[in-house]
Design a protein around this motif. Structure first.
Motif, mmCIF file in Angstrom:
data_model
loop_
_atom_site.group_PDB
_atom_site.id
_atom_site.type_symbol
_atom_site.label_atom_id
_atom_site.label_comp_id
_atom_site.label_asym_id
_atom_site.label_seq_id
_atom_site.Cartn_x
_atom_site.Cartn_y
_atom_site.Cartn_z
ATOM 1 N N UNK A 182 24.250 -83.207 -131.490
ATOM 2 C CA UNK A 182 25.160 -84.282 -131.120
ATOM 3 C C UNK A 182 25.911 -84.824 -132.338
ATOM 4 N N UNK A 183 25.152 -85.114 -133.389
ATOM 5 C CA UNK A 183 25.751 -85.650 -134.608
ATOM 6 C C UNK A 183 26.829 -84.727 -135.146
ATOM 7 N N UNK A 184 26.495 -83.445 -135.199
ATOM 8 C CA UNK A 184 27.443 -82.509 -135.812
ATOM 9 C C UNK A 184 28.633 -82.246 -134.901
ATOM 10 N N UNK A 185 28.405 -82.236 -133.578
ATOM 11 C CA UNK A 185 29.554 -82.042 -132.684
ATOM 12 C C UNK A 185 30.545 -83.183 -132.865
ATOM 13 N N UNK A 186 30.027 -84.395 -132.977
ATOM 14 C CA UNK A 186 30.916 -85.529 -133.209
ATOM 15 C C UNK A 186 31.621 -85.382 -134.549
ATOM 16 N N UNK B 14 29.476 -74.375 -144.140
ATOM 17 C CA UNK B 14 29.589 -75.785 -144.514
ATOM 18 C C UNK B 14 28.863 -76.672 -143.500
ATOM 19 N N UNK B 15 29.102 -76.417 -142.211
ATOM 20 C CA UNK B 15 28.488 -77.260 -141.192
ATOM 21 C C UNK B 15 26.993 -76.956 -141.021
ATOM 22 N N UNK B 16 26.608 -75.683 -141.141
ATOM 23 C CA UNK B 16 25.174 -75.371 -141.044
ATOM 24 C C UNK B 16 24.428 -76.024 -142.192
ATOM 25 N N UNK B 17 25.037 -75.981 -143.378
ATOM 26 C CA UNK B 17 24.380 -76.581 -144.541
ATOM 27 C C UNK B 17 24.197 -78.074 -144.318
ATOM 28 N N UNK B 18 25.212 -78.678 -143.690
ATOM 29 C CA UNK B 18 25.093 -80.107 -143.402
ATOM 30 C C UNK B 18 23.906 -80.352 -142.471
ATOM 31 N N UNK B 19 23.772 -79.497 -141.462
ATOM 32 C CA UNK B 19 22.648 -79.626 -140.527
ATOM 33 C C UNK B 19 21.320 -79.466 -141.257
#
Lengths: 240, 433
Positions: free
Chosen positions: B318-322, B347-352
């Motif tokens: 949820x957080x990342x989709x937003x 980039x986004x996977x690393x954030x997760x």
């Protein structure tokens, strides 16, 4: 004659399908030579932005072909297209597209970061670009705290930081008042004259268009025949 | 984009929306906290049991008894009488009253001794002394821990029992000290106590023994430990006056094998004994069944923690989709500037993964703090009578595994939004208002 930097042959682009099909661009041919400044002029919805996107390889044409220095863009691999956009093209947008909470310097060096250049060189080149645009003192500021003119200068610095061959500017003065708009125009044309950077400006502002070497008028997805170079060559044509 | 830049950018991005990241981190925190605590309890209880049972210690020992007679299966009724077989014998302490197993005879002991890989066999004998006395403290009942000769005791002072020694050695549990009049465990070492025992004829006799060590109380086999020499001497006293011909029979025997024997060799020995009609268990086998129960309980607790983590995983999605939604333009811009989809994905996977790391590291850290505190408080209150029990203990390796697993869950949760980001078309993204 030299090979054009970018050459569009009879390109077309449409969106949607069936009854909703909308031809944004039909059969447009354009040659852009190195060192030129070219204005793509038209009303909103005329297809001028679509033409720029196709020229900048941000989108693929449905029909016709696009040549980059003589090579068919379709034959370029994704990696090469990315490299081209990263190193040979610079982008200036009407809405700036700066990351609001990041520093001006961080915004400017984004293309270098994407290119995988080390932090030291990034900083040096970013500062050089900011200095050129007299924004060096704002390097540490957050992008959100800049004025409109400063934002657009930061965007130009970002477009410039990788020493591009071509700068694409989509309504670069659209969000600026006349005075700051004029400053930004001066900067762009100075880059064109002094550094030989090819300039492709999308605009509906006839004054800005008039400052370019050449204008391409787009209307309803086609080149406007009444304002084609041939038509304008006649004495009855508008100012050029 | 360089790997290091992806990491630093991802970390910076995750802090851009502090509240949202914070709430997701809290969700992961709860899961990681629970998982760390349950694994800590697992480690604590297991290590306590192990220390208690290093008690039953000696890794080179097999407990051997007669295997259940195949003919005695319930359907077939009792097996025919065989005069050569030893009589049934009660297992003694701890077994159901009246329950019996086939006894081992001296002949059985010889057979076992002859088995490949067995170095020595001692029958397990039980002695029942009447009392223990030290100086003028008076006489007190003495409980003997029959397993003491096989075990490595958890010592408070002194030394382990020496079965080879010719001296009569006794190992006292800590709770005997006050009663017998010793102020500290150290003062008891080397002192001589008197053990009272009744012989076959009913005459009370006294045997002196030297205290060699003091053992912490254990949950298994309470009582004093006697070395082989003292056991033999007491048994001799107990049996004095019986007919010499009376056949000796034993419930179990203790067989020693080479300490360096591999698992395969031990299994071979056990199989060999089984073929000859003897059941044998190593200490590990005996503890194993005990540990299985505890592992099942820990497993159930862990399952709950994992459910919490899966819920937290949806928080990450949820957080990342937003985040992807919010940064549509930025993603478009990066792609327009030549960043490929793979890097956007990274980039986004690393954030997760970073959010997962943050939550799990904080959760584990706080769990270690809270767990150690609670464990110390419990050790001095509820579990005062079980010295050495730290209910919650943390193994660095299991904490590392927990953090790793949570980061993996976070990565998996991040794949969906990261794919959404990577697939964005730069034009659509730039047009997005």
């Amino acid at each position: 004659m030299t090979v054009p930097v970018l050459s569009a042959r009879n390109i077309g682009k449409s969106y949607g399908s069936g009854a909703n099909r909308f031809d944004a661009l039909t059969g447009v041919s354009v040659d852009i030579h190195s060192g030129e400044s070219v204005a793509i002029v038209g009303k909103s919805g005329s297809g001028k932005s679509t033409l720029m996107h196709l020229l900048a390889l941000l989108d693929d044409p449905d029909t016709g072909e696009l040549l980059v220095e003589g090579t068919d863009a379709k034959k370029l691999k994704g990696k090469e297209v990315n490299r081209l956009r990263n190193q040979d093209f610079g982008f200036v947008f009407q809405q700036f597209f700066l990351t609001a909470n990041a520093s001006v310097l961080d915004n400017v060096v984004l293309p270098l970061k994407i290119a995988g250049i080390g932090p030291k060189e990034r900083k040096a080149r970013g500062m050089a670009a900011l200095e050129q645009l007299e924004l060096a003192d704002k390097a540490r500021n957050k992008a959100i705290n800049l004025s409109g003119g400063q934002k657009q200068r930061a965007v130009i610095a970002r477009a410039l930081v990788n020493n591009p061959k071509v700068i694409f500017a989509d309504e670069p003065t659209g969000n600026l008042d006349t005075a700051t708009g004029a400053v930004v125009e001066d900067i762009l044309f100075a880059l064109n004259k002094d550094q030989g950077i090819t300039l492709i400006i999308v605009t509906h502002d006839s004054d800005l268009a008039a400052r370019c070497d050449r204008q391409i008028y787009i209307r309803d997805g086609r080149e406007d025949p009444t304002r084609s170079p041939e038509a304008l060559a006649k004495p009855a044509g508008g100012h050029a | 984009m360089k790997f290091i830049d992806i990491i630093t950018s991802a970390i910076a991005n995750s802090f851009r929306s502090k509240l949202r990241t914070g709430l997701t981190v809290v969700a992961i925190f709860i899961g990681a906290f629970t998982l760390t605590i349950t694994s800590g309890i697992g480690t604590g209880v297991t290590s306590y049991i192990n220390s208690q049972v290093s008690a039953i210690g000696a890794a080179d020992v097999l407990t051997v008894s007669k295997a259940d007679d195949a003919a005695a299966a319930t359907d077939d009724g009792p097996a025919p009488y065989d005069p050569d077989k030893a009589t049934a014998i009660s297992l003694g302490n701890g077994s159901r009253p009246g329950s019996t197993i086939q006894a081992l005879t001296t002949a059985d002991l010889d057979t076992i001794r002859a088995t490949d890989g067995i170095l020595s066999v001692d029958p397990s004998v039980q002695v029942t002394p009447e009392y223990i006395e030290y100086a003028d403290s008076g006489k007190f009942e003495l409980t003997v821990n029959a397993a003491a000769t096989l075990t490595t005791a958890d010592l408070a002072a002194g030394e382990q029992l020496d079965n080879e020694s010719t001296a009569d050695e006794i190992l006292l549990p800590t709770n005997y000290l006050d009663t017998l009049g010793f102020s500290t465990p150290e003062t008891a070492i080397g002192e001589t106590v008197t053990i009272g025992i009744t012989d076959f004829a009913g005459t009370a006799q006294q045997v002196p023994a030297t205290v060699v060590g003091v053992q912490n109380e254990t949950i298994l086999g309470a009582g004093a430990g006697l070395n082989q020499t003292l056991t033999d001497r007491l048994r001799e006293v107990e049996l004095s006056g019986t007919s010499v011909e009376a056949a000796q029979s034993y419930a179990t025997a203790t067989a020693r094998f080479d300490l360096d024997a591999t698992d395969a060799e031990i299994t071979a020995i056990k199989d060999d004994l089984a073929d000859q009609g003897y059941a044998s268990q190593t200490v590990a086998d005996q503890i194993g069944s005990f540990e299985t129960v505890i592992n099942v309980i820990i497993g159930v607790l862990n399952a709950f923690a994992v459910i919490a983590l899966i819920a937290a995983g949806f928080g990450i999605i949820n957080t990342l989709l937003m985040s992807v939604q919010e940064r549509t333009r930025e993603i478009g811009l990066m792609k327009a500037m030549g960043m490929n989809g793979g890097r956007v994905y990274a980039l986004f996977s690393t954030e997760a993964v970073f959010i997962g790391f943050l939550g799990s590291a904080l959760g584990a850290l706080v769990a270690v703090g809270v767990g150690s505190l609670v464990s110390n408080i419990l050790a001095s209150t509820v579990f005062e009578n079980l010295p050495g029990l730290q209910v919650v203990q943390f193994a660095p390796s299991s904490i590392a595994i927990i953090i790793g697993v949570v980061m993996l869950i976070a990565f998996l949760a991040g794949t969906l939004p990261a794919r959404a980001a990577a697939r964005q078309n730069p034009i659509d993204a730039l047009r997005y208002e």
